[in-house]
Scaffold this motif. Sequence first.
Motif, PDB file in Angstrom:
ATOM      1  N   LEU A 192       0.826  -1.207   0.000  1.00 21.14           N
ATOM      2  CA  LEU A 192       0.000   0.000   0.000  1.00 21.14           C
ATOM      3  C   LEU A 192       0.865   1.263   0.000  1.00 21.14           C
ATOM      4  O   LEU A 192       0.533   2.255  -0.659  1.00 21.14           O
ATOM      5  CB  LEU A 192      -0.925  -0.003   1.218  1.00 21.14           C
ATOM      6  N   LEU A 219      -9.201  -1.671   3.196  1.00 22.07           N
ATOM      7  CA  LEU A 219      -7.894  -1.276   2.666  1.00 22.07           C
ATOM      8  C   LEU A 219      -7.984  -0.074   1.732  1.00 22.07           C
ATOM      9  O   LEU A 219      -6.982   0.615   1.520  1.00 22.07           O
ATOM     10  CB  LEU A 219      -7.250  -2.453   1.916  1.00 22.07           C
ATOM     11  N   CYS A 222      -5.854  -5.647  -2.943  1.00 14.57           N
ATOM     12  CA  CYS A 222      -6.638  -6.879  -2.777  1.00 14.57           C
ATOM     13  C   CYS A 222      -6.412  -7.840  -3.934  1.00 14.57           C
ATOM     14  O   CYS A 222      -6.318  -9.056  -3.729  1.00 14.57           O
ATOM     15  CB  CYS A 222      -8.116  -6.534  -2.651  1.00 14.57           C
TER      16      CYS A 222
END
Length: 323
Positions: free
Chosen positions: A17, A192, A198
């Motif tokens: 991320l 998220l 994902c």
Amino acid sequence: MEWFDLLALAGAVAVFLFGMELLCTGLGALSRDRLRRCLMQAAPSVWRATALGAAVTALVQSSSAVTVVLVGLAASEALTPEQAAGLIAGANIGTCTTAFFIHIGLHAGWMGVFHSSWPLLLLAVLLPVLLRRRCHPALFIGAGLTALMTGMAHMQDALAPLSGSPLFARLLAQCASPLSGLLAGTIVTAVLQSSSACIALLQAVSASGMLSLGSVVPIILGQNIGTCVTALLASLRAGRAARQTAFLHLLFNVIGAAAVFPVLLLIRQFCPAWLAMPADSGAIAWVHLACNLSAASVFLPLRRVILARMTQNSPPQTREAAV
């Protein structure tokens, strides 16, 4: 699964991320003004707007970032609803390139470099400079790509012990149900706020050989819906036009799920062997693209009906102000 594996997986997702954030920051700094001008000058043809949205999202590598920009442009009335519909469809198609890039990276010979601790040490050294956001965009892009590949490699390492975990096998068996898979994909992506993370996590899990096509499709549809949370949050205080644009994004993915689900159920009924086939990272990338193309093929022909209903349901004072 041991607690150490859980912590390692959480850390790998965090690095991934962080890499997405750095990459979007670097690309945005290089093309922020051009991106806004390009989207503002979207062609009147909805099909050209769709192609433009796909190209821009493939360049920026973040449908959420593009959609947030669209919400801002809609709030300033720089985009017509017709243009916004085409750009949203294109953004959802363009984001599929991320899964293909990850698939290529996972099977590249140089990927072994990112399984070591050296990239993490390099990122730790650069972290004070990156947090100040005063360096050249090229450094953000390079650090972002390094963090992406490192996070992806360490996701694989953390998930490797799962192949022999009965608990993980039961969890995947529960997600094999269409509704539970849809719900799981939606919740994880909403938390998220990154469908790319994902998808990357799903592709890392596929290395264990425990994923089938039947379990992947509902999760991907859920991820598409969950990623709409970012644009919906950005539109809360941005005016009605911005909220309508964010709602179009949500509606695109809900329509896509509604279009694919009946086909999925028919295949489960008559050709279950197809859905039982194992899904690797390449298959996940192709399924992601197929789902979003299916959504676009249903959403775009219905866009005028949808926009007309949205206009009819708007308060009278809003329509008068628009006139």
